[in-house]
Scaffold this active site. Structure first.
Site, short mmCIF file in Angstrom:
data_model
loop_
_atom_site.label_atom_id
_atom_site.label_comp_id
_atom_site.label_asym_id
_atom_site.label_seq_id
_atom_site.Cartn_x
_atom_site.Cartn_y
_atom_site.Cartn_z
N LEU A 29 41.34 42.36 42.39
CA LEU A 29 42.35 43.29 41.80
C LEU A 29 43.23 43.66 42.54
O LEU A 29 43.31 43.96 43.97
CB LEU A 29 41.35 44.45 41.51
CG LEU A 29 40.25 44.22 40.53
CD1 LEU A 29 39.50 45.41 40.13
CD2 LEU A 29 40.41 43.62 39.22
N HIS A 33 46.32 44.99 38.12
CA HIS A 33 45.13 45.55 37.32
C HIS A 33 44.75 47.00 37.19
O HIS A 33 44.24 47.49 36.26
CB HIS A 33 43.66 44.85 38.11
CG HIS A 33 44.03 43.26 37.99
ND1 HIS A 33 44.12 42.63 39.20
CD2 HIS A 33 43.53 42.55 37.14
CE1 HIS A 33 43.92 41.36 38.98
NE2 HIS A 33 43.70 41.18 37.57
#
Ligand code: PAF
Length: 275
Positions: A29, A33
């Site tokens: 991530l 994100h």
């Protein structure tokens, strides 16, 4: 925050939740994100994030094997963002048998689909499975993956899925490069040069705003410029924003999309333009 790998346990945990907002991811991530997670928090009382590197959407010669898997670091970031549940199924949990029933979204063979056969089928199929498992009221997808967002919206509309689809803006590095898990494949030299993809799209957007109507010539010039700087270009395309089809004359709502390889790394980006 609960981290749950089993479908049955996840269903039990989510039973009775009245407002679930969902962010499907393949992990590793980054700020893009986490922005989607923040959007999800505004749309639902319970935020669920899935982390699953979906083999079905990778071609035989693509980066499934080397796709970065960073579960612990991902979970720490999600905890800090106030996520309620992280769903982390194994391959066996999601695909206990070969996946014979699949979803083929429109434009499966166009734009990125032309260069990644079966990719959008794999995306749509896993997203539908995840929707059936999580049963979210809303789900958030990044606009950087413009064709993916379109495919998911079409699937939801055509299959009457009770999910609101929300697009999150592309998050960029200070120089303009769109955040992507694949940016970390770039060497230092490639990273410096990678911004040229964004700059090319920005130049095209300016030309369209300045009145250029010959989109084909614009695309051709962009391909030439990228190629001259060592990129291998899959496509550069000006399309109608809402259908991703070729713009009709007088079309005012456009998106300029590109996919190109720098060394071994395939990057995508797009910019919307309204004239
Ligand atoms: O955008 C991604 O990370 C993936 O394509 C998705 C939507 C999680 C499906 O595997």
């Amino acid at each position: 925050m609960q981290v749950i790998p089993a479908i049955s346990e996840l269903r039990q945990r989510l039973r009775g939740e009245t407002s679930i907002s969902f962010v499907p991811t393949m992990g590793n991530l980054h700020g893009g994100h986490l922005d989607l997670v923040r959007i999800a928090r505004k749309h639902g009382k319970c935020v669920v994030v899935s982390i699953f590197v979906n083999s079905l959407q990778f071609g035989a010669n693509e980066d499934f094997g080397k796709y970065p898997r960073t579960l612990q670091a991902d979970c720490e970031k999600l905890e800090q963002c106030g996520v309620d549940v992280v769903f982390t199924p194994t391959e066996l949990e999601l695909y206990p048998q070969p996946q014979l029933v699949t979803v083929e979204p429109p434009l499966e063979n166009d734009l990125c689909g032309a260069f990644r056969p079966g990719h959008f089928r794999g995306v749509a199929t896993v997203v539908l499975k995840l929707f059936n498992i999580v049963q979210p009221h809303s789900a958030v997808f990044g606009r950087k993956d413009c064709q993916q967002l379109y495919a998911v919206r079409q699937m939801v509309s055509q299959l009457n899925l009770p999910v609101e689809i929300i697009g999150g803006d592309t998050v960029r590095e200070p120089d303009g490069l769109a955040l992507s898990s694949r940016n970390q494949y770039l060497s230092t030299d490639e990273r410096t040069r990678a911004v040229f993809l964004y700059q090319t799209l920005a130049g095209m957007r300016q030309a369209v705003l300045d009145g250029t109507k010959d989109f084909v010539a614009l695309e051709r010039q962009a391909v030439q410029e990228l190629t001259a700087r060592g990129w291998q270009v899959d496509y550069v395309a000006v399309r109608a924003r809402n259908s991703l089809t070729l713009p009709q004359s007088g079309e005012s709502d456009l998106v300029i999309l590109a996919a190109a390889r720098l060394g071994q790394t395939r990057l995508i980006d797009n910019l919307e333009v309204c004239i």
